[in-house]
Design an enzyme around this catalytic site. Structure first.
Site, short mmCIF file in Angstrom:
data_model
loop_
_atom_site.label_atom_id
_atom_site.label_comp_id
_atom_site.label_asym_id
_atom_site.label_seq_id
_atom_site.Cartn_x
_atom_site.Cartn_y
_atom_site.Cartn_z
N CYS A 130 0.81 -1.22 0.00
CA CYS A 130 0.00 0.00 0.00
C CYS A 130 0.84 1.28 0.00
CB CYS A 130 -0.88 0.02 1.24
SG CYS A 130 0.12 -0.10 2.72
N ASP A 177 2.47 2.45 2.61
CA ASP A 177 2.55 3.07 3.93
C ASP A 177 3.95 2.90 4.53
OD1 ASP A 177 -0.03 3.78 3.63
OD2 ASP A 177 -0.86 2.25 4.93
N CYS A 200 -2.47 3.07 7.72
CA CYS A 200 -3.87 2.82 8.08
C CYS A 200 -3.99 2.51 9.58
CB CYS A 200 -4.39 1.66 7.27
SG CYS A 200 -3.63 0.11 7.77
N CYS A 259 -0.76 -5.36 6.79
CA CYS A 259 -0.46 -4.15 7.55
C CYS A 259 0.44 -4.45 8.73
CB CYS A 259 -1.74 -3.50 8.04
SG CYS A 259 -2.93 -3.25 6.74
#
Ligand code: FES
Length: 124
Positions: free
Chosen positions: A33, A35, A58, A102
């Site tokens: 993503c 991040d 996130c 994540c």
């Protein structure tokens, strides 16, 4: 879909910030993503005395970042290197399958900070 623990660490993240005179800094980006998480550690006698993080990501990334700092504080460098992404996710009571990627940031950034510290010690 998120456990209470995830929501708690997302809403009240522990150890957020920077350590300006950190002994080691580690950064990881999530290829899925984009991040980013950065971890700062202070080390004394082979123990992680202080740890802070900054995560541009996130909610699940922030919760796992917060959790990994809690798990690593007070641990030896060897113990910190043994902490895995899945242990962090487990400590949060699990993450939804779609958010498992994540949790990859947290332990990886911690390991990078430990390796950075070690590199500085040996001067390599
Ligand atoms: Fe990027 Fe969760 S969506 S770390």
């Amino acid at each position: 879909m998120y456990t209470e623990k995830v929501m708690d660490h997302f809403a009240n993240p522990r150890n957020v910030g920077e350590i300006p005179d950190a002994d080691g800094v580690g950064e990881t980006g999530n290829p899925v993503c984009g991040d980013i998480m950065r971890v700062y550690i202070k080390v004394k006698d082979n123990i992680i005395e202080d740890i802070k993080f900054k995560t541009f990501g996130c909610g699940a990334a922030i919760a796992t970042s917060s959790m990994v700092t809690e798990m690593a504080k007070g641990k030896s460098l060897e113990e910190a290197l043994e902490l895995s992404n899945s242990q962090v996710a487990e400590a949060l009571g699990g993450l939804p399958p779609i958010k498992m990627h994540c949790s990859n940031l947290a332990a990886d950034a911690l390991h990078a900070a430990v390796n950075d510290y070690r590199k500085k010690q040996t001067g390599n």
